[in-house]
Design an enzyme around this catalytic site. Sequence first.
Site, PDB file in Angstrom:
ATOM      1  N   ASP A  36      33.589  29.344  42.194  1.00  0.00           N
ATOM      2  CA  ASP A  36      34.148  29.908  40.968  1.00  0.00           C
ATOM      3  C   ASP A  36      34.104  31.429  41.079  1.00  0.00           C
ATOM      4  O   ASP A  36      33.025  32.019  41.157  1.00  0.00           O
ATOM      5  CB  ASP A  36      33.330  29.427  39.768  1.00  0.00           C
ATOM      6  CG  ASP A  36      33.912  29.890  38.437  1.00  0.00           C
ATOM      7  OD1 ASP A  36      34.803  30.758  38.439  1.00  0.00           O
ATOM      8  OD2 ASP A  36      33.462  29.378  37.395  1.00  0.00           O
ATOM      9  N   LEU A  37      35.266  32.064  41.100  1.00  0.00           N
ATOM     10  CA  LEU A  37      35.309  33.515  41.260  1.00  0.00           C
ATOM     11  C   LEU A  37      34.643  34.255  40.108  1.00  0.00           C
ATOM     12  O   LEU A  37      34.326  35.439  40.243  1.00  0.00           O
ATOM     13  CB  LEU A  37      36.749  33.994  41.416  1.00  0.00           C
ATOM     14  CG  LEU A  37      37.484  33.567  42.686  1.00  0.00           C
ATOM     15  CD1 LEU A  37      38.791  34.329  42.824  1.00  0.00           C
ATOM     16  CD2 LEU A  37      36.632  33.757  43.926  1.00  0.00           C
ATOM     17  N   ALA A  60      43.197  34.374  42.636  1.00  0.00           N
ATOM     18  CA  ALA A  60      43.257  35.598  41.835  1.00  0.00           C
ATOM     19  C   ALA A  60      43.555  35.228  40.390  1.00  0.00           C
ATOM     20  O   ALA A  60      44.015  34.128  40.089  1.00  0.00           O
ATOM     21  CB  ALA A  60      44.333  36.542  42.360  1.00  0.00           C
ATOM     22  N   THR A  62      46.198  35.954  37.924  1.00  0.00           N
ATOM     23  CA  THR A  62      47.556  36.475  38.047  1.00  0.00           C
ATOM     24  C   THR A  62      48.291  36.557  36.717  1.00  0.00           C
ATOM     25  O   THR A  62      49.506  36.758  36.706  1.00  0.00           O
ATOM     26  CB  THR A  62      48.377  35.604  39.017  1.00  0.00           C
ATOM     27  OG1 THR A  62      48.383  34.256  38.544  1.00  0.00           O
ATOM     28  CG2 THR A  62      47.800  35.666  40.418  1.00  0.00           C
ATOM     29  N   THR A 101      48.830  42.459  46.510  1.00  0.00           N
ATOM     30  CA  THR A 101      50.083  42.393  45.776  1.00  0.00           C
ATOM     31  C   THR A 101      50.893  43.687  45.832  1.00  0.00           C
ATOM     32  O   THR A 101      50.343  44.785  46.041  1.00  0.00           O
ATOM     33  CB  THR A 101      49.798  42.071  44.299  1.00  0.00           C
ATOM     34  OG1 THR A 101      51.003  42.119  43.531  1.00  0.00           O
ATOM     35  CG2 THR A 101      48.833  43.077  43.701  1.00  0.00           C
ATOM     36  N   ASP A 102      52.199  43.556  45.623  1.00  0.00           N
ATOM     37  CA  ASP A 102      53.089  44.700  45.491  1.00  0.00           C
ATOM     38  C   ASP A 102      52.793  45.527  44.242  1.00  0.00           C
ATOM     39  O   ASP A 102      53.209  46.684  44.143  1.00  0.00           O
ATOM     40  CB  ASP A 102      54.546  44.223  45.461  1.00  0.00           C
ATOM     41  CG  ASP A 102      54.818  43.193  44.375  1.00  0.00           C
ATOM     42  OD1 ASP A 102      53.916  42.388  44.079  1.00  0.00           O
ATOM     43  OD2 ASP A 102      55.941  43.182  43.822  1.00  0.00           O
ATOM     44  N   TYR A 125      46.401  44.419  36.244  1.00  0.00           N
ATOM     45  CA  TYR A 125      46.511  43.536  37.408  1.00  0.00           C
ATOM     46  C   TYR A 125      46.566  44.344  38.700  1.00  0.00           C
ATOM     47  O   TYR A 125      45.809  44.097  39.656  1.00  0.00           O
ATOM     48  CB  TYR A 125      47.758  42.661  37.274  1.00  0.00           C
ATOM     49  CG  TYR A 125      48.056  41.815  38.481  1.00  0.00           C
ATOM     50  CD1 TYR A 125      47.157  40.868  38.942  1.00  0.00           C
ATOM     51  CD2 TYR A 125      49.260  41.968  39.176  1.00  0.00           C
ATOM     52  CE1 TYR A 125      47.437  40.087  40.055  1.00  0.00           C
ATOM     53  CE2 TYR A 125      49.555  41.190  40.280  1.00  0.00           C
ATOM     54  CZ  TYR A 125      48.638  40.256  40.720  1.00  0.00           C
ATOM     55  OH  TYR A 125      48.925  39.488  41.826  1.00  0.00           O
ATOM     56  N   LYS A 129      43.642  44.456  41.605  1.00  0.00           N
ATOM     57  CA  LYS A 129      43.918  43.996  42.961  1.00  0.00           C
ATOM     58  C   LYS A 129      43.703  45.115  43.983  1.00  0.00           C
ATOM     59  O   LYS A 129      43.205  44.867  45.091  1.00  0.00           O
ATOM     60  CB  LYS A 129      45.348  43.456  43.059  1.00  0.00           C
ATOM     61  CG  LYS A 129      45.573  42.155  42.297  1.00  0.00           C
ATOM     62  CD  LYS A 129      44.783  41.005  42.880  1.00  0.00           C
ATOM     63  CE  LYS A 129      45.352  40.539  44.201  1.00  0.00           C
ATOM     64  NZ  LYS A 129      44.621  39.364  44.744  1.00  0.00           N
ATOM     65  N   TRP A 150      56.276  38.307  44.828  1.00  0.00           N
ATOM     66  CA  TRP A 150      57.240  37.364  44.276  1.00  0.00           C
ATOM     67  C   TRP A 150      57.155  35.989  44.944  1.00  0.00           C
ATOM     68  O   TRP A 150      58.140  35.420  45.397  1.00  0.00           O
ATOM     69  CB  TRP A 150      58.662  37.913  44.419  1.00  0.00           C
ATOM     70  CG  TRP A 150      58.938  39.161  43.632  1.00  0.00           C
ATOM     71  CD1 TRP A 150      58.051  40.120  43.237  1.00  0.00           C
ATOM     72  CD2 TRP A 150      60.223  39.596  43.162  1.00  0.00           C
ATOM     73  NE1 TRP A 150      58.689  41.127  42.560  1.00  0.00           N
ATOM     74  CE2 TRP A 150      60.024  40.831  42.495  1.00  0.00           C
ATOM     75  CE3 TRP A 150      61.508  39.086  43.241  1.00  0.00           C
ATOM     76  CZ2 TRP A 150      61.071  41.542  41.905  1.00  0.00           C
ATOM     77  CZ3 TRP A 150      62.554  39.801  42.667  1.00  0.00           C
ATOM     78  CH2 TRP A 150      62.334  41.001  41.995  1.00  0.00           C
TER      79      TRP A 150
END
Length: 319
Positions: A36-37, A60, A62, A101-102, A125, A129, A150
């Site tokens: 569990d994060l 993550a 998200t 992530t972008d 977010y 990240k 994406w």
Amino acid sequence: MKILVTGMNGQLARSLAARAQGGGIELVLAGRPELDLENPLTFAPILKSVAPHMVINAAAHTGVDQQEDEPQRAFRINAEAPAELARLTRLAAIPIIQVSTDYVFDGKSSEPYVESDGPNPQTVYGRSKLAGEQAVRSENPDHLAVRTAWVFSRYGRNFVKTILSAAQKRKRLQVVVDQFGNPTEAHDLADGLLAAARFWRDHQGFPQGLYHLAGQGRASWYEVARQVLEVSKAMGGPIAEVEPIVSDQWVAKALRPANSELNSERFANDFGYSAGDWPDRVSCVVGNLIKDSVIGQDTQEADRVSVAPQFSKPTDEAV
């Protein structure tokens, strides 16, 4: 080679499981409650139990809009958890791959982002990240951070499945036309990460610590939606008209990057792998969803489709 993957129900974890069949790689998927994060005390026991040769953190939080209201939880899952995983893997003398992530970029560039471009996240977010990348880099020198964008697939929650589901209920959809990026099929991302894992196995190290890996080709959310529905129409699936709207017409808590296109040449050069062209991958996923009659299962509320609520639920998925 045994790899522990976090986020067992996410798109990436399920794609990794599908792609790792044979090839000398054994995957162990782990999720709540065993891993569990939000509970770092679960990390050490599962690492000891599995005894992996590598960890891929594919989990993550998200929920991009939701995180604007719960930044502490976002940083706990997306930054503090990877930091602890990286510390424990360093102590165990094993590498860790962190999926990012972008959204670490502000989206103001007119060119695809390369790894040397300075990050400037505009959302909780993106900041969480980026903090996760930095923590992994600090805690475990034997690491790889891979930014993607994406992500879609036949699994879990994603934009492609949301468009198909929305088209079953509405005959007209509004989709944002002025945000651009690289649609990435989750199996392509999985293949790339497995290529990197095999490189580490064969060379006992990664060439560099930071890479971009995303689908080939630039698209807007509107273009993706059009592709989804054109394929669906040809196969006798749901049909709807798509109206383009600009970002200002769609109010959301979190600011989306206008351009988050990623340049993936470094990954291709170092690992010999490139993801596929997004139109082909979208067509394949849509075809399989319609053929297998799984439209509407595991879909999410997409913030770029005007037929759904804006706030998505937190998920244990990549990116």
